[in-house]
Design a protein around this motif. Structure first.
Motif, PDB file in Angstrom:
ATOM      1  N   LEU A   1     125.823   3.295  12.892  1.00  0.00           N
ATOM      2  CA  LEU A   1     126.661   3.760  12.047  1.00  0.00           C
ATOM      3  C   LEU A   1     126.924   5.270  11.774  1.00  0.00           C
ATOM      4  CD1 LEU A   1     129.182   3.409  10.263  1.00  0.00           C
ATOM      5  CD2 LEU A   1     127.312   2.631   8.150  1.00  0.00           C
ATOM      6  N   SER A   2     127.796   5.832  12.321  1.00  0.00           N
ATOM      7  CA  SER A   2     127.868   7.299  12.141  1.00  0.00           C
ATOM      8  C   SER A   2     128.664   7.901  10.970  1.00  0.00           C
ATOM      9  CB  SER A   2     128.558   8.123  13.286  1.00  0.00           C
ATOM     10  OG  SER A   2     128.350   9.286  13.292  1.00  0.00           O
TER      11      SER A   2
ATOM     12  N   PRO B   1     130.333  -3.038  10.780  1.00  0.00           N
ATOM     13  CA  PRO B   1     130.339  -1.719  10.609  1.00  0.00           C
ATOM     14  C   PRO B   1     131.386  -0.652  11.015  1.00  0.00           C
ATOM     15  CG  PRO B   1     128.797  -2.645  12.005  1.00  0.00           C
ATOM     16  CD  PRO B   1     129.618  -3.727  11.355  1.00  0.00           C
ATOM     17  N   ARG B   2     132.183  -0.980  12.183  1.00  0.00           N
ATOM     18  CA  ARG B   2     133.028  -0.084  12.534  1.00  0.00           C
ATOM     19  C   ARG B   2     133.970   0.430  11.729  1.00  0.00           C
ATOM     20  NH1 ARG B   2     134.123  -3.538  18.114  1.00  0.00           N
ATOM     21  NH2 ARG B   2     133.861  -5.299  16.444  1.00  0.00           N
TER      22      ARG B   2
ATOM     23  N   GLY C   1     126.750   4.948   0.757  1.00  0.00           N
ATOM     24  CA  GLY C   1     125.470   5.300   1.115  1.00  0.00           C
ATOM     25  C   GLY C   1     124.269   4.221   1.466  1.00  0.00           C
ATOM     26  N   LEU C   2     123.437   4.548   2.182  1.00  0.00           N
ATOM     27  CA  LEU C   2     122.253   3.675   2.259  1.00  0.00           C
ATOM     28  C   LEU C   2     121.070   4.188   1.424  1.00  0.00           C
ATOM     29  CD1 LEU C   2     121.150   1.368   4.417  1.00  0.00           C
ATOM     30  CD2 LEU C   2     120.090   3.436   5.692  1.00  0.00           C
TER      31      LEU C   2
ATOM     32  N   GLY D   1     122.546  11.033   8.913  1.00  0.00           N
ATOM     33  CA  GLY D   1     123.764  10.307   8.991  1.00  0.00           C
ATOM     34  C   GLY D   1     123.966   9.509  10.119  1.00  0.00           C
ATOM     35  N   MET D   2     122.743   8.996  10.746  1.00  0.00           N
ATOM     36  CA  MET D   2     122.773   7.905  11.721  1.00  0.00           C
ATOM     37  C   MET D   2     122.141   6.713  11.100  1.00  0.00           C
ATOM     38  SD  MET D   2     124.501   9.556  13.971  1.00  0.00           S
ATOM     39  CE  MET D   2     124.454   8.427  15.287  1.00  0.00           C
TER      40      MET D   2
END
Length: 313
Positions: free
Chosen positions: A216-217, A183-184, A241-242, A201-202
């Motif tokens: 994840l930001s 995820p980084r 996106g989630l 956004g978090m």
């Protein structure tokens, strides 16, 4: 000894259920002045106001909210007694007011309604599609569908099915990223931020094999309080996106979208059916609840993993 004004209590329950004097009067086939007089009679007998009302809106007072459960039980017990007296053959009838999330409701609740209404021709539906968290009692709703990790509340909630949240993007966007497996690699990338959360956004992720966590930001390329607004830009490859699985499962199946970070998952949520606190409900509402329980026992988006995830396994 003076008997309780059972008619007024039942009318009060119906007014609270429907959210207005006019709707209650129409349903119980009384005039609006008769309904209003019954509420005033009850308030006078109790020496306390049950409803705040003016020419434009109505809401329950604190005392009204506290006593509504008793009133609803009086009404439901009377309906149950009449059903039993008729041999249990009472046909479900009357209005049902429902609140449902916008995208989910249009995509997955609306297609169920024709069959339900054909089965029960004496039931009428009023549905408010909105992502806003409505007050069921004040709004006069019988049922609400909510997709969440549901917090404790005074409402009654029934879990219908699980809903996975998946990170997705278009294939060409993933190719440009190089098929990341950590995820980084996404941290700080401009993407689609859903704002109707406590922390827009978090995204909190956990690594399935070993339980590691990463927050994840997201940087914002496009922000909205309705995730369906992202889909055209998502398909155009403009970000990631989630999304709840029910919104993207068909795109995953067809290959328009692919999953990101297959070994990292966001905490799942669920589809809940929420009703006011009273365990006693009209027959028509219980009929609708039973119908939804059956309909979402095996939802289409949960029957199979629609497409292989991208990334290193």
């Amino acid at each position: 000894m003076r008997l309780p004004d059972l008619e007024a209590w039942a009318i009060f329950a119906k007014v609270a259920e429907r959210g207005s004097f006019a709707r209650a009067a129409e349903e119980i086939q009384l005039s609006k002045p008769t309904v209003s007089k019954a509420i005033s009679r009850l308030e006078h007998a109790l020496g306390v106001a049950l409803l705040n009302r003016n020419s434009r809106q109505m809401s329950l007072t604190e005392t009204g909210r506290a006593l509504l459960g008793h009133a609803s039980r009086i009404l439901a017990e009377a309906e149950a007694a009449e059903t039993q007296a008729r041999g249990g053959t009472l046909v479900p009838s009357g209005p049902i007011r429902v609140a449902a999330p916008m995208t989910f409701g249009v995509r997955h609740l609306s297609p169920l309604l024709p069959d339900f209404l054909q089965q029960y021709p004496q039931i009428d539906m009023a549905i408010d599609y909105s992502d806003a968290l409505v007050d069921l009692v004040a709004g006069g709703y019988d049922v609400a569908l909510r997709i969440a990790a549901l917090a404790d509340s005074a409402l009654r909630a029934r879990r219908l099915c699980g809903v996975r949240l998946v990170l997705v993007a278009a294939p060409d966007y993933v190719a440009r990223l190089g098929h990341p497996d950590d995820p980084r690699a996404l941290d700080g990338h401009k993407s689609f931020v859903y704002t109707n959360t406590s922390a827009p956004g978090m995204i909190r992720l956990h690594h399935v094999p070993d339980g590691r966590e990463f927050v994840l930001s997201q940087a914002s390329r496009l922000r909205s309080d309705n995730a369906e607004a992202f889909l055209p830009a998502l398909e155009a490859g403009l970000g990631f996106g989630l999304f709840p699985e029910f919104m993207v499962w068909d795109g995953l199946k067809s290959g328009r979208f692919v999953r990101l970070l297959p070994q990292w998952e966001a905490a799942p949520v669920a589809l809940y059916l929420v009703t006011p606190a009273s365990a006693l409900r009209p027959v028509r509402v219980n009929t609708f609840i039973d119908y939804l329980v059956r309909a979402f026992d095996h939802p289409p988006w949960g029957r199979e993993d629609p497409a292989p995830a991208t990334g290193t396994p």
